[in-house]
Design an enzyme around this catalytic site. Structure first.
Site, PDB file in Angstrom:
ATOM      1  N   CYS A  81     140.317 -19.062  27.425  1.00  0.00           N
ATOM      2  CA  CYS A  81     141.424 -18.541  28.238  1.00  0.00           C
ATOM      3  C   CYS A  81     141.724 -19.469  29.418  1.00  0.00           C
ATOM      4  O   CYS A  81     140.825 -19.991  30.066  1.00  0.00           O
ATOM      5  CB  CYS A  81     141.074 -17.145  28.736  1.00  0.00           C
ATOM      6  SG  CYS A  81     142.409 -16.387  29.665  1.00  0.00           S
ATOM      7  N   CYS A  85     139.339 -16.110  36.044  1.00  0.00           N
ATOM      8  CA  CYS A  85     138.713 -14.877  36.546  1.00  0.00           C
ATOM      9  C   CYS A  85     137.191 -15.099  36.653  1.00  0.00           C
ATOM     10  O   CYS A  85     136.531 -15.370  35.629  1.00  0.00           O
ATOM     11  CB  CYS A  85     139.011 -13.710  35.606  1.00  0.00           C
ATOM     12  SG  CYS A  85     140.769 -13.608  35.186  1.00  0.00           S
ATOM     13  N   CYS A  88     134.462 -13.779  34.162  1.00  0.00           N
ATOM     14  CA  CYS A  88     134.752 -13.672  32.721  1.00  0.00           C
ATOM     15  C   CYS A  88     134.082 -14.735  31.850  1.00  0.00           C
ATOM     16  O   CYS A  88     134.192 -15.937  32.083  1.00  0.00           O
ATOM     17  CB  CYS A  88     136.257 -13.676  32.493  1.00  0.00           C
ATOM     18  SG  CYS A  88     136.676 -13.310  30.773  1.00  0.00           S
ATOM     19  N   CYS A 125     141.130  -0.270  20.943  1.00  0.00           N
ATOM     20  CA  CYS A 125     141.686  -1.162  21.967  1.00  0.00           C
ATOM     21  C   CYS A 125     141.480  -2.617  21.558  1.00  0.00           C
ATOM     22  O   CYS A 125     140.344  -3.060  21.386  1.00  0.00           O
ATOM     23  CB  CYS A 125     140.979  -0.959  23.304  1.00  0.00           C
ATOM     24  SG  CYS A 125     140.948   0.750  23.834  1.00  0.00           S
ATOM     25  N   CYS A 156     145.655   0.792  21.861  1.00  0.00           N
ATOM     26  CA  CYS A 156     145.674   0.171  23.179  1.00  0.00           C
ATOM     27  C   CYS A 156     145.563  -1.337  22.979  1.00  0.00           C
ATOM     28  O   CYS A 156     144.890  -1.787  22.044  1.00  0.00           O
ATOM     29  CB  CYS A 156     144.503   0.690  24.005  1.00  0.00           C
ATOM     30  SG  CYS A 156     144.370  -0.087  25.623  1.00  0.00           S
ATOM     31  N   CYS A 216     146.725   1.831  31.415  1.00  0.00           N
ATOM     32  CA  CYS A 216     145.272   1.835  31.564  1.00  0.00           C
ATOM     33  C   CYS A 216     144.977   0.734  32.583  1.00  0.00           C
ATOM     34  O   CYS A 216     145.219  -0.445  32.303  1.00  0.00           O
ATOM     35  CB  CYS A 216     144.611   1.531  30.221  1.00  0.00           C
ATOM     36  SG  CYS A 216     142.822   1.299  30.351  1.00  0.00           S
ATOM     37  N   ARG A 288     137.169   6.089  33.070  1.00  0.00           N
ATOM     38  CA  ARG A 288     136.266   5.580  32.027  1.00  0.00           C
ATOM     39  C   ARG A 288     135.074   4.839  32.625  1.00  0.00           C
ATOM     40  O   ARG A 288     135.240   3.903  33.409  1.00  0.00           O
ATOM     41  CB  ARG A 288     137.012   4.644  31.064  1.00  0.00           C
ATOM     42  CG  ARG A 288     136.096   4.154  29.918  1.00  0.00           C
ATOM     43  CD  ARG A 288     136.816   3.344  28.853  1.00  0.00           C
ATOM     44  NE  ARG A 288     137.939   4.082  28.328  1.00  0.00           N
ATOM     45  CZ  ARG A 288     139.201   3.669  28.394  1.00  0.00           C
ATOM     46  NH1 ARG A 288     139.489   2.515  28.954  1.00  0.00           N
ATOM     47  NH2 ARG A 288     140.170   4.406  27.905  1.00  0.00           N
TER      48      ARG A 288
HETATM   49  N1  SAM Z   1     143.012 -11.476  29.150  1.00  0.00           N
HETATM   50  C1  SAM Z   1     143.481 -10.188  29.430  1.00  0.00           C
HETATM   51  C2  SAM Z   1     143.451  -9.843  30.890  1.00  0.00           C
HETATM   52  O1  SAM Z   1     142.617 -10.337  31.619  1.00  0.00           O
HETATM   53  O2  SAM Z   1     144.282  -9.021  31.299  1.00  0.00           O
HETATM   54  C3  SAM Z   1     142.741  -9.104  28.660  1.00  0.00           C
HETATM   55  C4  SAM Z   1     141.251  -9.192  28.433  1.00  0.00           C
HETATM   56  S1  SAM Z   1     140.232  -9.104  29.896  1.00  0.00           S
HETATM   57  C5  SAM Z   1     138.650  -9.510  29.244  1.00  0.00           C
HETATM   58  C6  SAM Z   1     140.216  -7.380  30.280  1.00  0.00           C
HETATM   59  C7  SAM Z   1     139.407  -6.911  31.461  1.00  0.00           C
HETATM   60  O3  SAM Z   1     138.031  -6.914  31.141  1.00  0.00           O
HETATM   61  C8  SAM Z   1     139.474  -7.710  32.742  1.00  0.00           C
HETATM   62  O4  SAM Z   1     140.610  -7.442  33.504  1.00  0.00           O
HETATM   63  C9  SAM Z   1     138.227  -7.241  33.472  1.00  0.00           C
HETATM   64  O5  SAM Z   1     138.517  -6.134  34.307  1.00  0.00           O
HETATM   65  C10 SAM Z   1     137.284  -6.817  32.333  1.00  0.00           C
HETATM   66  N2  SAM Z   1     136.125  -7.732  32.253  1.00  0.00           N
HETATM   67  C11 SAM Z   1     136.133  -8.996  31.790  1.00  0.00           C
HETATM   68  N3  SAM Z   1     134.913  -9.559  31.862  1.00  0.00           N
HETATM   69  C12 SAM Z   1     134.105  -8.615  32.406  1.00  0.00           C
HETATM   70  C13 SAM Z   1     132.722  -8.590  32.740  1.00  0.00           C
HETATM   71  N4  SAM Z   1     131.940  -9.648  32.566  1.00  0.00           N
HETATM   72  N5  SAM Z   1     132.212  -7.459  33.267  1.00  0.00           N
HETATM   73  C14 SAM Z   1     133.003  -6.383  33.454  1.00  0.00           C
HETATM   74  N6  SAM Z   1     134.315  -6.352  33.148  1.00  0.00           N
HETATM   75  C15 SAM Z   1     134.873  -7.445  32.646  1.00  0.00           C
HETATM   76 FE1  SF4 Z   2     141.262 -14.648  30.576  1.00  0.00          FE
HETATM   77 FE2  SF4 Z   2     139.009 -13.355  30.972  1.00  0.00          FE
HETATM   78 FE3  SF4 Z   2     140.781 -13.495  32.924  1.00  0.00          FE
HETATM   79 FE4  SF4 Z   2     141.329 -11.994  30.741  1.00  0.00          FE
HETATM   80  S1  SF4 Z   2     139.714 -11.654  32.231  1.00  0.00           S
HETATM   81  S2  SF4 Z   2     142.676 -13.429  31.792  1.00  0.00           S
HETATM   82  S3  SF4 Z   2     140.272 -13.204  29.174  1.00  0.00           S
HETATM   83  S4  SF4 Z   2     139.664 -15.225  32.017  1.00  0.00           S
END
Ligand code: SAM
Ligand code: SF4
Ligand code: DTB
Length: 341
Positions: A81, A85, A88, A125, A156, A216, A288
């Site tokens: 990606c 973040c 992530c 989802c 979802c 959500c 949740r």
């Molecule tokens: N890429 C898209 C986005 O960020 O909107 C969708 C997938 S992203 C993995 C969805 C959500 O998963 C993130 O916004 C975050 O809140 C949660 N998430 C991701 N990695 C995580 C982690 N290591 N621990 C807890 N929540 C996590």
């Molecule tokens: Fe990409 Fe992870 Fe951020 Fe979603 S949470 S936008 S998968 S880096």
């Protein structure tokens, strides 16, 4: 599993017949959708037992106390990606050892959805590690939605930012919910993510609303944030107008190689406090208990249900990280007399 469901539905009937009366000293929550920081702080700082009782009483006004909604996740496009973040596993900015994959085929998605349904999940989802979907992927995504929906599951997706047209296409294909988290307070946001803004997230959330899908939206705790950021996260969520129908509260799953990978975990009582405050501030929303259950004790999860959590992710994997097994969740539900909604 069929036996479990049977047992659960008879327990459910009993549960709905025996909802206790609201405690005499319970003060109704404000009906206004706007929460002030002062009111949110006052709630968040209440003695734990008072807070828990208030949350449970409010919970019982809208929901059956022994029913929990079950959603199952599938990563339909993993890793690589472009966003940064800091929590992530799937960001290409960090070396976590995760292998990037392309968008998976519809048949694989449908097979996973079938399994999720057989395991008792009511919502499926689908998540993609994208900043935003490409228009060329929209046909495949819409097909996935309509076919999963036709299997009798709620649908979802979480795909990153959307354009108006993309939101409208997903909505008309039968997408019930779109997940797009604000992750943390507006003030803390820049510490965690630099490649898109808090306002970008609100913009997508507005498009989702306008397209007719349910929202959500939640966040993550345990990223090294301060108590005021936890309050700020809940304030920002509760003051969305209307509040999200579904509010995932994730405990950070720390991933080595990410900037937040060695954050201090949240104490289980502090986590339950966040859930209880969310329940009171968003009385009609599903709250949740999301990522992080793998390392939570049964007692900690029970406290979260007591605090008003009424939804979980089921299945052994979230998107890329571990989640409790069906066997563990079944044992926990049986012990607590909880039944799937
Ligand atoms: N890429 C898209 C986005 O960020 O909107 C969708 C997938 S992203 C993995 C969805 C959500 O998963 C993130 O916004 C975050 O809140 C949660 N998430 C991701 N990695 C995580 C982690 N290591 N621990 C807890 N929540 C996590
Ligand atoms: Fe990409 Fe992870 Fe951020 Fe979603 S949470 S936008 S998968 S880096
Ligand atoms: C949400 O708030 N939590 C889910 C779902 N929405 C998409 C994702 C949790 C991801 C946990 C880390 C992983 O498994 O990669």
């Amino acid at each position: 599993m069929a036996v479990l469901i049977d047992k659960m539905s008879s327990a459910s009937k009993k549960a709905t017949q025996t909802i206790p009366a609201i405690p005499k000293d319970y003060t109704p929550h404000p009906t206004a959708t706007t929460w002030t920081r002062a009111d949110a702080e006052a709630l968040f700082q209440m003695p734990f037992m008072d807070l828990l009782l208030k949350a449970q009483a409010i919970h019982r006004e809208t929901f059956s106390p022994n029913e929990v909604q079950m959603s199952q996740l599938l990563s339909i496009k993993t890793g690589g990606c472009a966003e940064d973040c800091g929590y992530c596993n799937q960001s290409s900015h960090f070396d976590t050892g995760l292998k990037a994959e392309k968008l998976i085929e519809k048949d694989v998605v449908l097979a996973a959805a079938k399994q999720a349904k057989a395991g008792g999940a009511g919502r499926f989802c689908m998540g993609a590690a994208w900043r935003e979907p490409k228009d060329r992927d929209m046909d495949s995504l819409c097909d996935m939605v309509s076919e999963v929906k036709a299997m009798g599951l709620e649908t979802c997706m979480t795909l990153g930012m959307l354009s108006t047209e993309q939101a409208e296409r997903l909505s008309s294909s039968g997408l019930d919910y779109y997940n797009h988290n604000i992750d943390t307070s507006p003030e803390d946001y820049g510490r965690v993510i630099s490649t898109r803004t808090f306002e970008d997230r609100l913009h997508t959330l507005n498009l989702v609303r306008e397209s007719g899908m349910k929202v959500c939206c939640g966040g993550i705790v345990g990223m090294g944030e301060q108590a005021e950021d936890r309050i700020g996260l809940l304030l920002a969520l509760a003051n969305l107008d209307p509040a999200p129908e579904s509010v995932p509260i994730n405990a950070l799953v720390p991933v080595p190689g990410t900037p937040l990978g060695d954050s201090e975990p949240v104490h289980p009582i502090d986590f339950a406090r966040i859930i209880a405050t969310a329940r009171i501030m968003m009385p009609k929303s599903y709250v949740r208990l999301s990522a992080g259950r793998e390392t939570m004790s049964d007692e900690a999860q029970a406290l979260c249900f007591m605090a008003g959590a009424n939804s979980i992710f089921v299945g052994e994997t979230l998107l890329t990280t571990d989640n409790p097994s069906e066997t563990e969740d079944r044992a926990l539900f049986e012990r607590l007399g909880i039944v799937p909604e």
